[in-house]
Design a protein around this motif. Sequence first.
Motif, PDB file in Angstrom:
ATOM      1  N   LEU A 157      48.977 106.268  -5.517  1.00 60.32           N
ATOM      2  CA  LEU A 157      50.703 105.582  -6.204  1.00 60.32           C
ATOM      3  C   LEU A 157      51.806 106.066  -5.319  1.00 60.32           C
ATOM      4  N   ILE A 174      56.868 108.102 -11.878  1.00 58.80           N
ATOM      5  CA  ILE A 174      55.762 108.815 -10.434  1.00 58.80           C
ATOM      6  C   ILE A 174      54.820 110.267 -10.734  1.00 58.80           C
ATOM      7  N   ARG A 219      53.874 102.077  -9.057  1.00 60.45           N
ATOM      8  CA  ARG A 219      53.013 102.624  -7.660  1.00 60.45           C
ATOM      9  C   ARG A 219      53.214 102.046  -6.935  1.00 60.45           C
TER      10      ARG A 219
END
Length: 301
Positions: free
Chosen positions: A264, A242, A203
Motif C-alpha cells: 500500500l 487505503i 497505492r
Amino acid sequence: MNLVPSFTLYADSRSNVPPQFIHIETIPVRSRVNDWIIRPHRHPELFQILLLTRGGAEMRLESNSTRLEAPTLTAIAPNAVHGYAFQTDAEGFVLSVSDAYLRDLLRATGDQDAIDAAATSSIIPLSGWNEAAENIRAACERVAVESQSARTGRQARIGSDLMLIFGLLAELGPDGRGTTSTERGADAVLFDRFRLLVEERFRDQMSIREYAAALATSERTLRRAVKARSGETPLDILHQRILLEAQRDLLYSAMSVSEIAYGLGFEDQAYFSRFFAAATGQSPSRFRATHKSGWAGTVAD
C-alpha cells in the motif's frame, strides 16, 4: 497470496467480460447447487444487483456482516468483496452487468445521481417501498425474458430496464429512505475525476497537492468540490480507500502486515499500523484476528 477469488460469475472460470455483458438468474439457480452459501468473492469488471424478494440471508460485504430480510436490494460495485448465506426459501434475482457498459448507458442519460449509484456498494431495505420493489422485480423479469430472446431491439429494451433499475437505486439511496436529485456542475465533474484517480493511484502515497496537480486544479478547488459532493475532505476519501484495501488484504489474503503495508506504499510498518489503528481502533493483527472468522457463512432457516 490473495485468497479471495475473483470471478466473472460465482464459481465461473471465464476471465474475459464481453463489452456488453449482461447476465440474470434467480437466486436459487446458483445458490442451491452451492448449499445456499456463496462464499466471499469479487467481480473485477461487473456491477451486480441482488433483489431478495422472499426469505432472508446473512450477507458479508467487505468486513461487515448484515442480516437481510425480503424485500431488500443489494448493489455491489466492481471488486467489492461480498458473500451470502441464504435461507433455503430465498427467492429473487441476481443481475450482473459489465461495469463499462453500465457506465456508458448511464452517462448517456446525463443523470449524475444514477452514475453515482453505480459507483458504490449499498444495501437498501425495501420494506415500505413496495412500488419500487415491484418495479425492480418486474424489470428483472423483463431482462430475464429478453436475455433469452432473439427479437429485434432486445438490447435497447434491456438497456431501458437497466436504466429504470439504476434510476430507482439512485432515488432510494443507500439508506433506503430516498434522496433528492441535485444539478450536476463543475464540482461534480471534478469529484468524479478525483475518485477515479484515487482508484488508480491510492497505492502511490501521493499527497493531495499532487492529486490536485494531476487534475490540473488547485488544492483549494479540489477541497471545495469534494466537500460539496461528499461532506468529506480529499484526504478523508484517500484514507478511506487505503483503509478499505488494507482491510481486504487482512481478511482475504495470507500476506503479513509488513507485506500489506509495503503493497500500500508504506515504507514503515509501524506507521501503517498507527494509521490503521487510528481509523479502526484496532491494530492490523487484532482486526485480522477479530474479523477473519467473524462470518460463519451458515444457512439460517
